[in-house]
Write an enzyme that holds these catalytic residues in place. Structure first.
Site, PDB file in Angstrom:
ATOM      1  N   ASP A 137      32.248  41.544  61.204  1.00  0.00           N
ATOM      2  CA  ASP A 137      31.061  41.061  60.498  1.00  0.00           C
ATOM      3  C   ASP A 137      30.231  42.170  59.867  1.00  0.00           C
ATOM      4  O   ASP A 137      29.223  41.890  59.215  1.00  0.00           O
ATOM      5  CB  ASP A 137      30.167  40.268  61.444  1.00  0.00           C
ATOM      6  CG  ASP A 137      29.502  41.154  62.495  1.00  0.00           C
ATOM      7  OD1 ASP A 137      30.246  41.842  63.232  1.00  0.00           O
ATOM      8  OD2 ASP A 137      28.262  41.168  62.585  1.00  0.00           O
ATOM      9  N   ASP A 170      36.539  42.325  65.994  1.00  0.00           N
ATOM     10  CA  ASP A 170      35.270  42.822  66.486  1.00  0.00           C
ATOM     11  C   ASP A 170      34.727  41.755  67.440  1.00  0.00           C
ATOM     12  O   ASP A 170      35.222  40.621  67.459  1.00  0.00           O
ATOM     13  CB  ASP A 170      34.317  43.041  65.304  1.00  0.00           C
ATOM     14  CG  ASP A 170      32.906  43.321  65.745  1.00  0.00           C
ATOM     15  OD1 ASP A 170      32.696  44.283  66.498  1.00  0.00           O
ATOM     16  OD2 ASP A 170      32.005  42.553  65.345  1.00  0.00           O
ATOM     17  N   ASP A 200      30.789  41.464  68.940  1.00  0.00           N
ATOM     18  CA  ASP A 200      29.411  41.033  68.671  1.00  0.00           C
ATOM     19  C   ASP A 200      29.231  40.688  67.195  1.00  0.00           C
ATOM     20  O   ASP A 200      29.478  41.513  66.316  1.00  0.00           O
ATOM     21  CB  ASP A 200      28.421  42.138  69.059  1.00  0.00           C
ATOM     22  CG  ASP A 200      28.437  42.438  70.549  1.00  0.00           C
ATOM     23  OD1 ASP A 200      28.329  41.489  71.343  1.00  0.00           O
ATOM     24  OD2 ASP A 200      28.567  43.626  70.915  1.00  0.00           O
TER      25      ASP A 200
END
Length: 224
Positions: free
Chosen positions: A173, A11, A13
């Site tokens: 995240d 991922d 961001d």
């Protein structure tokens, strides 16, 4: 016998880069452009990882589809303006991110990729700003797929690279990343420094607290 090809998907961001300041600022600007009260910082960060249309549906469910579309357009304009003004500083790499990319990229059996809610334009600009062009063999973005946690991004990455599900892992995240990995039938490693609380990563195969822990976590995963 040589090791099988492995795929490590990241991922962006909240995982590779800390873009929360730019995201919150652009989202606030988009709501202000429509004379709407902006969501709280926590609410904004809770939708990071989703495609923008899905994010706006979550943040402004009472608004018409037309207004949600306007919010998306205003967000894109505000975020793009920040990126032009600040360059790489608008989304700095987390400590250790480049080092771990270098380490994994140097392994002949390891392929790297990205699965992100960013647009193609946004990802390409970020990759160029940080000089990451050589690392990622597959780049899956929101333009071409349903929003996370739909497994489409991972499925496309596996197809492009020819890597089997049991030899792939998603690093992220948010619970959207972990749920996407589960839906695609691959392992996942959650990171504690991003935008969702660690408690939301309960479906992760493992959770790490800094990038120094990623290689050992991957080694343990591959050895299973």
């Amino acid at each position: 016998m040589s090791n099988p090809l492995r795929l490590v998907l990241f991922d962006v961001d909240g995982t590779l880069v800390d873009s929360q300041g730019s995201i919150v600022s652009a989202m606030t600007a988009s709501f202000s452009a429509l004379s709407l009260d902006a969501p709280s910082r926590d609410a904004i960060l809770s939708i990071v990882g989703l495609s923008l249309p899905q994010a706006m549906q979550n943040l402004a469910p009472q608004q018409s589809v037309a207004n949600q579309t306007r919010l998306v357009d205003e967000y894109k304009q505000a975020y793009h303006a920040q990126r032009l003004a600040q360059g790489a500083a608008s989304s700095p790499l987390y400590p250790g991110a480049r080092d771990v990319l270098e380490e994994l990229h140097a392994q002949p059996e390891t392929l790297l990729g990205v699965a992100t809610g960013k647009s193609q334009r946004g990802l390409d600009a970020l990759v160029e700003a940080h000089g990451l062009e050589r690392f990622f063999i597959t780049r899956q973005v929101a333009d071409h797929h349903p929003s996370k946690p739909h497994p489409s991004m991972i499925q496309a990455a596996l197809s492009e690279t020819g890597v089997a599900e049991q030899h792939a892992v998603m690093i992220g995240d948010t619970r959207f990343d972990m749920d996407m990995a589960a839906a695609a039938g691959i392992a996942s490693i959650g990171v504690s420094w991003g935008y969702h609380d660690v408690s939301a990563l309960n479906s992760a195969t493992a959770v790490i607290e800094d990038f120094a822990q990623l290689s050992p976590a991957l080694a343990q995963l591959w050895d299973k």
